[in-house]
Design an enzyme around this catalytic site. Structure first.
Site, mmCIF file in Angstrom:
data_model
loop_
_atom_site.group_PDB
_atom_site.id
_atom_site.type_symbol
_atom_site.label_atom_id
_atom_site.label_comp_id
_atom_site.label_asym_id
_atom_site.label_seq_id
_atom_site.Cartn_x
_atom_site.Cartn_y
_atom_site.Cartn_z
ATOM 1 N N CYS A 84 55.165 95.740 75.050
ATOM 2 C CA CYS A 84 56.159 96.555 74.340
ATOM 3 C C CYS A 84 57.340 95.694 73.866
ATOM 4 O O CYS A 84 57.196 94.970 72.886
ATOM 5 C CB CYS A 84 56.568 97.717 75.235
ATOM 6 S SG CYS A 84 57.252 99.081 74.310
ATOM 7 N N HIS A 181 52.138 100.452 77.761
ATOM 8 C CA HIS A 181 52.486 99.924 79.088
ATOM 9 C C HIS A 181 51.316 100.001 80.066
ATOM 10 O O HIS A 181 51.215 100.986 80.813
ATOM 11 C CB HIS A 181 53.659 100.717 79.665
ATOM 12 C CG HIS A 181 54.954 100.440 78.985
ATOM 13 N ND1 HIS A 181 55.863 99.532 79.464
ATOM 14 C CD2 HIS A 181 55.480 100.947 77.855
ATOM 15 C CE1 HIS A 181 56.904 99.482 78.657
ATOM 16 N NE2 HIS A 181 56.701 100.334 77.674
ATOM 17 N N GLU A 183 50.980 98.621 82.806
ATOM 18 C CA GLU A 183 51.439 98.578 84.215
ATOM 19 C C GLU A 183 51.810 99.961 84.732
ATOM 20 O O GLU A 183 52.078 100.125 85.923
ATOM 21 C CB GLU A 183 52.627 97.604 84.348
ATOM 22 C CG GLU A 183 53.984 98.128 83.889
ATOM 23 C CD GLU A 183 54.157 98.174 82.371
ATOM 24 O OE1 GLU A 183 53.179 97.915 81.628
ATOM 25 O OE2 GLU A 183 55.280 98.480 81.916
#
Ligand code: GLN
Length: 201
Positions: A84, A181, A183
């Site tokens: 990002c 994202h 994660e």
């Protein structure tokens, strides 16, 4: 393996948690280094630039001399995953959907054109299943938070996944960029792809 996470601002710890999941799954070991100073780049096998606010990360990194040293390290082959805001920092060309040219400090290494805040206000944040053939069959839950889009790649850079018109993941040699994202899910496939395909010696 020694993996750095650029730790100036943004979603730093989520990546450390993800690396822990990879360690458990693969029964391997990873030393995580929270990188705040240029000297901490020494000895890294890979680095993750997390999401956050790309202008803030860039300005702070420039101020401490980290931006220039990180650029050199990546040019010398250090594998990097930019998520990002991290993808924005990696891009050679960046503009904002509303304000146009951003004039922010960048690493400026990847042959990608990025538009910040691409999804605008109505769709600032959303999740959607996407197919990413490079990381294997089966949908990946992609989480977008005030996400940019990669609107063009050229030269060595290749798109790895798309959502409608936008490229959401791209790779150029040792550099990997995602506009979402990975994660923030429990799916470790993109981190594994980064560590074992992109960063593999
Ligand atoms: N909107 C942020 C930027 O332009 C990126 C958002 C994110 O990293 N989740 O820097």
């Amino acid at each position: 393996m020694r993996v750095g996470i650029l730790a100036l601002q943004g979603g730093v710890y989520e990546h450390a948690y993800m690396l822990k999941q990879v360690v458990d799954k693969r029964e391997t070991s990873i030393d995580v280094v929270f990188v705040k100073r240029p000297s901490q780049l020494r000895g890294l096998d890979a680095i993750i630039i997390p999401g956050g606010e790309s202008t803030t990360i860039g300005v702070v990194a420039e101020h401490t001399g980290l931006l220039g040293e990180l650029r050199e390290a990546i040019e010398d082959g250090l594998p990097v995953m930019g998520v990002c805001a991290g993808a924005i920092l990696l891009a050679k060309s960046v503009r904002d959907r509303r304000v146009g040219e951003t004039k922010q400090p960048l690493l400026g290494l990847m042959n990608i054109e990025v538009v910040r805040n691409y999804y605008g206000r109505q769709r600032e944040s959303f999740e959607i299943d996407v197919e990413i053939p490079a990381v294997g069959k089966g949908p990946f839950r992609a989480v977008f938070i005030r996400a940019p889009a990669i609107t063009k790649t050229w030269g060595e850079a290749e798109p790895l996944a798309r959502l409608d018109e936008a490229i959401i993941m791209a790779r150029q040699g040792n550099m990997l960029a995602t506009t979402f994202h990975p994660e923030l899910t429990s799916d470790t496939r993109i981190h594994e792809y980064f560590l074992y395909e992109v960063a593999r010696k």
